[in-house]
Scaffold this motif. Structure first.
Motif, PDB file in Angstrom:
ATOM      1  N   GLY A  95       0.843  -1.182   0.000  1.00 36.45           N
ATOM      2  CA  GLY A  95       0.000   0.000   0.000  1.00 36.45           C
ATOM      3  C   GLY A  95       0.880   1.234   0.000  1.00 36.45           C
ATOM      4  N   LYS A 151       0.872   5.469   0.885  1.00 38.87           N
ATOM      5  CA  LYS A 151       0.219   6.636   1.484  1.00 38.87           C
ATOM      6  C   LYS A 151       1.100   7.868   1.316  1.00 38.87           C
ATOM      7  N   GLU A 178       1.752  11.545   3.210  1.00 40.56           N
ATOM      8  CA  GLU A 178       1.515  12.347   4.406  1.00 40.56           C
ATOM      9  C   GLU A 178       1.989  13.774   4.156  1.00 40.56           C
ATOM     10  N   ILE A 231      -3.462  12.729   5.480  1.00 39.94           N
ATOM     11  CA  ILE A 231      -2.959  11.422   5.061  1.00 39.94           C
ATOM     12  C   ILE A 231      -3.843  10.968   3.911  1.00 39.94           C
ATOM     13  N   THR A 232      -3.230  10.654   2.777  1.00 40.99           N
ATOM     14  CA  THR A 232      -3.961  10.284   1.572  1.00 40.99           C
ATOM     15  C   THR A 232      -3.465   8.941   1.060  1.00 40.99           C
ATOM     16  N   THR A 233      -4.392   8.027   0.805  1.00 42.77           N
ATOM     17  CA  THR A 233      -4.032   6.736   0.223  1.00 42.77           C
ATOM     18  C   THR A 233      -3.843   6.918  -1.279  1.00 42.77           C
ATOM     19  N   PRO A 283      -4.355   1.675  -2.655  1.00 44.88           N
ATOM     20  CA  PRO A 283      -4.894   0.804  -1.605  1.00 44.88           C
ATOM     21  C   PRO A 283      -4.217  -0.554  -1.649  1.00 44.88           C
ATOM     22  N   ALA A 284      -4.405  -1.336  -0.603  1.00 44.54           N
ATOM     23  CA  ALA A 284      -3.754  -2.642  -0.492  1.00 44.54           C
ATOM     24  C   ALA A 284      -3.891  -3.435  -1.781  1.00 44.54           C
TER      25      ALA A 284
END
Length: 130
Positions: free
Chosen positions: A105, A107, A109, A113-115, A118-119
């Motif tokens: 994943g 992210k 910062e 915090i923004t993805t 995703p996994a």
């Protein structure tokens, strides 16, 4: 008299790493540089350009049910040319990923915090060792 003709084909290996059917694949023990280019849209629809103050975290885990990371790439205090990061999988890093399935994943910062990714599933494929 019946005459049979047989042809056998061996499939060559795919590129490593590669993305196929939404999964990331590489061969066990391979070393490589993996680049990720991000297209990020802000709420108003404009493109977001990564800033040197943004921190990008790429986290690899065995599965989603563990807090323990196998390896984490952290990018910060740097310029992100073309909104891209480059991860170098050295022999030491790739050794942490024996044959099997993993999750990754990404992210960002900054003030929030923004993805960014995703996994996603990684499949480390087996090879015949010499």
């Amino acid at each position: 008299m019946c005459q049979c003709q047989c042809e056998n084909f061996l499939m060559g290996g795919g590129s490593s790493p590669r993305i196929r059917n939404g999964k990331i694949y590489w061969y066990e023990g391979d070393t490589f540089v993996w680049s990720l280019k991000f297209t990020i849209k802000q709420c108003d629809g404009t493109d977001y350009v990564l800033q040197s103050t943004d921190k990008i975290i790429v986290d690899f885990k065995k599965n989603l049910h563990t807090d323990k990371s196998i390896y984490t790439f952290v990018f910060e205090n740097q310029e992100y040319t073309d909104n891209t990061i480059k991860m170098e999988f050295t022999p030491e890093i790739t050794a942490l990923f024996p044959y099997g399935f993993y999750k990754v994943g990404v992210k960002m910062e900054n003030d929030d915090i923004t993805t960014l990714l995703p996994a996603s599933t990684i499949c480390v494929e087996n090879t015949v060792s010499v």
